[in-house]
Design a protein around this motif. Structure first.
Motif: not given
Length: 396
Positions: A246-247, A249, A252-253, A267-269
């Protein structure tokens, strides 16, 4: 009631023959809307702040007699010299403006339904966004960078011809979904969606895909964890690992807050792409956040093949039009592990043909099934299982 594949295919064949004879999109609509012409008529744009609709809204403000912009989330904001108003303003403008046509610009299911009901309740003729774009010939200039190319019937006709040659989507449910979706996207008449929606739910509840407790899933476009939660419902909360990409931000938080307590959710940001690097991104903390040339931030992107995550059993991609690029970056992974694939196939008009063609190029031998999970043009999914895999049914 299930859709009848043979009846839908017969109607689609009839309309395509009529369209090919004269290349007139009006024969595709075959409804009261087909007679509506925006030229010289007063127009109200409903849901005018929709991101998807902005090229149309800009063209409409320049070329049409626009009397009102309605957007309940942007009341008081100015666009093209108009101050956006709420729903209540439409009744007054409609009463004072004979011949007013409403155009629903909202792209989401809820917004589309809301504004259609609003206009219908006032007795206004209504055009959908894609119908209106056809009338301004916007589909000839929008290009592939936006969903607007859905308004161009030639793109879908070309995709259907490629699918027929390849023989994809041959199980009964896929045939019905393809013909019904084609009729809908050619006419933008939602009656063609009746009976198409997969009752099992998107991805893991679909009859086209088996999932179990041993999955190693790549979740491309993990958003805030909704797909992970759905996987948990179908596997009793068990899996080997989930790699969530999930790019955005803000998203992703939220994803980390929801699933960060589990060691088997990684999790891969970052976004998935054909190669590793950085790309511009429009991040709004919403489900539609996407890579874009004019994006307001830079985000890291990676090719899945460049990451050491081991054997993968399932790849789900809902990455707002970047599905093809993400598949290209996962080519070695697909060849090596032949994972099940669940690919969103509605962001671009050619997805229904382009995505299976790409998978075929990467690894021949996959079976393809098509299911529709939405109440409008979105949430069509291609499910692909390699012929030695565990997919259900005959998808040859």
């Amino acid at each position: 009631m299930k859709a009848n594949a043979a009846a839908l295919e017969a109607e689609l064949s009839r309309r395509l023959a009529a369209y090919r004879a004269g290349r007139d999109w009006r024969v595709l609509e075959e409804s009261a809307a087909a007679a509506l012409d925006l030229t010289g008529r007063p127009v109200a744009l409903l849901g005018a702040g929709s991101v998807l609709a902005q090229p149309f809204v800009a063209a409409a403000l320049a070329r049409l007699d626009v009397r009102l912009l309605v957007d309940n989330a942007r009341i008081g904001q100015t666009m093209g010299g108009h101050v956006m108003a709420g729903d209540a303003a439409l009744a007054a403008v409609a009463a004072a403006t004979p011949g007013l046509i409403a155009v629903t610009c909202a792209a989401g299911e809820g917004g589309m339904a809301h504004f259609t009901r609003l206009a219908d309740g006032l007795g206004l003729p209504v055009l959908g966004l894609f119908q209106a774009m056809r009338r301004l010939d916007l589909h000839h200039i929008a290009g592939d960078a936006a969903l607007i190319d859905h308004a161009d019937p030639d793109r879908l006709v070309t995709a259907l011809e490629r699918i027929a040659v390849k023989g994809w989507f041959q199980d009964a449910a896929s045939r019905a979904a393809l013909a019904g979706l084609a009729l809908y996207r050619l006419s933008w008449d939602d009656r063609w969606l009746a009976g198409l929606r997969d009752p099992g739910g998107i991805y893991f509840g679909s009859d086209a895909l088996d999932v179990g407790p041993d999955e190693v899933m790549v979740d491309g476009g993990a958003h805030t964890g909704d797909s992970i939660a759905d996987l948990a419902r179908h596997t009793g909360g068990r899996w080997r690992s989930v790699h969530a990409f999930e790019p955005d931000p803000a998203n992703a938080d939220k994803l980390a807050a929801a699933w960060g307590g589990r060691a088997d959710v990684i999790l891969h940001r970052l976004g998935l792409w054909r190669q590793s690097g950085e790309l511009r991104f429009n991040g709004a903390g919403q489900s539609g956040s996407a890579l874009a040339d004019d994006g307001d931030m830079l985000v890291p992107v990676r090719a899945l093949d460049d990451l050491d995550i081991g054997p993968v059993s399932l790849i789900k991609l809902d990455v707002e039009g970047a599905e093809a690029a993400a598949l290209q970056g996962a080519a070695a992974t697909i060849r090596r592990h032949r994972p099940k694939l669940a690919l969103s196939a509605y962001h671009r008009a050619g997805d229904l043909a382009d995505l299976p063609a790409l998978v075929d190029d990467i690894q021949p031998g996959y079976h393809f099934r098509l299911r529709h999970h939405g109440a409008a043009w979105f949430d069509s999914v291609i499910y692909a299982t390699w012929e030695g895999g565990s997919g259900k049914g005959d998808g040859r």
